[in-house]
Structures are given as structure tokens and as C-alpha cells.
Scaffold this active site. Structure first.
Site, PDB file in Angstrom:
ATOM      1  N   ALA A 158      82.559  28.130  15.557  1.00  0.00           N
ATOM      2  CA  ALA A 158      81.933  26.450  16.894  1.00  0.00           C
ATOM      3  C   ALA A 158      80.439  26.574  15.904  1.00  0.00           C
ATOM      4  O   ALA A 158      79.393  25.585  16.308  1.00  0.00           O
ATOM      5  CB  ALA A 158      81.005  27.202  18.343  1.00  0.00           C
ATOM      6  N   GLY A 216      74.589  23.438  21.543  1.00  0.00           N
ATOM      7  CA  GLY A 216      74.017  24.586  20.618  1.00  0.00           C
ATOM      8  C   GLY A 216      74.852  26.080  20.699  1.00  0.00           C
ATOM      9  O   GLY A 216      75.326  26.540  22.107  1.00  0.00           O
ATOM     10  N   THR A 217      74.885  26.394  19.330  1.00  0.00           N
ATOM     11  CA  THR A 217      75.683  27.759  19.595  1.00  0.00           C
ATOM     12  C   THR A 217      75.117  29.244  18.730  1.00  0.00           C
ATOM     13  O   THR A 217      74.043  29.564  19.880  1.00  0.00           O
ATOM     14  CB  THR A 217      76.884  27.707  18.378  1.00  0.00           C
ATOM     15  OG1 THR A 217      76.951  27.627  16.753  1.00  0.00           O
ATOM     16  CG2 THR A 217      77.755  27.466  19.323  1.00  0.00           C
ATOM     17  N   THR A 218      75.133  28.897  17.348  1.00  0.00           N
ATOM     18  CA  THR A 218      74.785  30.814  16.884  1.00  0.00           C
ATOM     19  C   THR A 218      73.140  30.603  17.185  1.00  0.00           C
ATOM     20  O   THR A 218      72.725  30.160  16.418  1.00  0.00           O
ATOM     21  CB  THR A 218      75.042  31.816  16.270  1.00  0.00           C
ATOM     22  OG1 THR A 218      76.967  31.262  16.415  1.00  0.00           O
ATOM     23  CG2 THR A 218      75.762  32.772  16.146  1.00  0.00           C
TER      24      THR A 218
END
Length: 281
Positions: free
Chosen positions: A228, A53-55
Site C-alpha cells: 500500500a 492514504g498510507t505511510t
């Protein structure tokens, strides 16, 4: 602790023994292998490839705090999932957003939810927001062994402090180090771009509506520069998860509310692609 189908229905002795109000301590004593950080990984060469998972972004406003996340999970240079859930309620007055190894992060969130619920049932009272932040720090620290093998979890924690009557935000590093953020915060691969957007747009007197627009705008800017991070996907009707926590408790914006905010940002960008960002709020 395994159930016995021939038993009389009584709970195992482990459940009847006085002990700590921490669910993690309970597992550590009776079945430590169930804790993510206690598992033995097979010997592998290099970094383990797993969806990440990113932001995640957060912003406080008078009377509460907003926590939001994009919907993309990546694995290397591939998109592993387009509609992953990254923001979860921890309890009635707090929420956690996950960045890092997706599978472990979701498992950690579920364990954190159990930890808070177990404490409340045993003690008959809720942990303070500070205490919740400390418990999450301990859980991240226990995952350090896996983090050293590339399976790191770095969440963002936010909630409404009923004792101080304000929203608060806590960020963490991979070792469990905890920092309280003032005003706004971001974590994940697109955090540097999201933080830059919020730095320009944040004000201490934001309304709830302006704060929700701010976090979606920050995610949009992060997606513009970080591959991403997933931006609003109008074609698939996938929009950021936006949650608001106030004295009334945790509330997740509906898909209609999130899509309305995202569409307004997209429309204004089309009208002013190079215009001042402050005009978007």
C-alpha cells in the site's frame, strides 16, 4: 448564515455575535452539519470502500523537523491514485501528514488550517505548537463515529516550536489520543517498516540534508515490504513529498530536490543491494 442576494451587504448576525476563537465551535453552534463528524451516513453492511492514504514519516534534527509521505492511495487491493498529496502546511510553522480515509483526511486538514487561521485573526496571536496539537486531537476525536464505520483518519503532526526553539512531532490514535514522539515517528500501513529503518539510521545530530535522506530511505524501505506504500516512481517521475520546518518556516522540497534524494538511494541500493543500511546516509 446563507447569503441573501437582496440584503444590504451586512454580515449575518452569526458573524457579529461574540463567541469562541475556535472555528469548530463556531460551526458547531451555527451550522453543525458542515462538520465531518456530524454527518449522517447511510446504513450500509460491512466496511465502506474508499481511497486510503498510507505511510507518513517524520524526523527531527537540531533546528527543525522533516515531515514526508509517499504518493500512493489504495482502495482494497487496488491502487486508487499514484500521486496523491498527503503532506500539507497547517500554518507557517507546522505541517500535517494524513493517513487513513483520503477524502475525510483532506477535509480535516482544510478545517484544521481554518481553525488555526481563525484563532490567529480573533486573538491576534498564533497558538502555541502544543495548542495546535491539542486542537487537532479534538478534531480527530470528533470523527470517532465515522472511524467506527471504517472511515478513520490518523494524521502525523510536526512543527517548529518557537518557544522551545526545536522541532517536535506528535502522533495520534483513532480516538484522538495524542503522543509526542522523540526523534522520529511514522503512521500508516507501512509505518512498522519505516520505523524500523529509522530506528537503525536515526541520530540526534543529523543535519537537515541527512534528515531528508533518512525519511525518503524510510519510505523506500516501507514500500519494499508494504504494497500500500508507493516507492519512488522514476518512470512516472513521482517522488515522495518532503517538507522541512525550521525557524524560517515551512518549506516543501521541489520535485528536483526530492528526485535527487530518491535517485541517490536507488543508485546506492543497486550498488549494495545487501549492504549495510548505515552506508546510505
Amino acid at each position: 448564515m446563507e447569503p441573501n442576494p437582496r440584503s444590504t451587504g451586512r454580515l449575518p448576525a452569526a458573524f457579529l455575535t461574540p463567541g469562541s476563537s475556535s472555528f469548530m465551535d463556531f460551526l458547531s453552534e451555527h451550522q453543525p452539519e458542515l462538520l465531518p463528524g456530524k454527518r449522517q451516513l447511510p446504513a450500509v453492511k460491512g466496511v465502506i470502500e474508499a481511497p486510503h492514504g498510507t505511510t507518513i514519516v517524520a524526523a527531527s534534527f537540531p533546528g527543525g523537523v522533516v515531515l514526508a509521505g509517499d504518493r500512493r492511495a489504495t482502495m482494497g487491493n487496488m491502487i486508487a491514485q499514484r500521486d496523491i498529496e498527503k503532506v500539507f502546511p497547517a500554518d507557517e510553522y507546522s505541517a500535517v501528514g494524513i493517513a487513513g480515509t483520503a477524502g475525510l483526511a483532506v477535509e480535516m486538514v482544510k478545517l484544521f488550517q481554518l481553525e488555526l487561521e481563525h484563532f490567529e485573526k480573533v486573538e491576534g496571536a498564533q497558538l502555541s505548537l502544543e495548542g495546535k496539537a491539542n486542537r487537532l486531537s479534538t478534531m480527530i476525536r470528533s470523527n470517532l463515529g465515522m472511524a467506527m464505520q471504517g472511515l478513520a483518519v490518523v494524521p502525523l503532526f510536526a512543527g517548529f516550536d518557537v518557544d522551545r526553539d526545536k522541532g517536535r512531532i506528535f502522533s495520534y490514535d483513532v480516538t484522538g489520543g495524542r503522543s509526542e514522539e522523540q526523534g522520529y515517528a511514522a503512521t500508516g500501513s507501512g509505518s512498522i517498516f519505516a520505523r524500523g529503518a529509522m530506528k537503525k539510521l536515526y541520530r540526534a545530530d543529523l543535519t537537515e540534508e541527512e534528515a531528508t535522506t533518512l525519511v525518503v530511505q524510510a519510505l523506500y524501505d516501507a514500500a519494499d515490504d508494504d504494497s500500500a506504500t508507493g516507492g519512488p516512481d522514476v518512470a512516472r517521475r513521482i517522488y515522495p513529498i518532503v517538507t522541512v520546518i525550521t525557524e524560517d518556516g515551512f518549506r516543501r522540497l521541489t520535485d528536483e530536490e526530492s528526485s535527487e534524494i530518491a535517485r541517490s538511494i536507488l543508485e546506492r541500493r543497486l550498488e549494495q543491494p545487501d549492504g549495510p543500511r548505515a552506508a546510505l546516509l
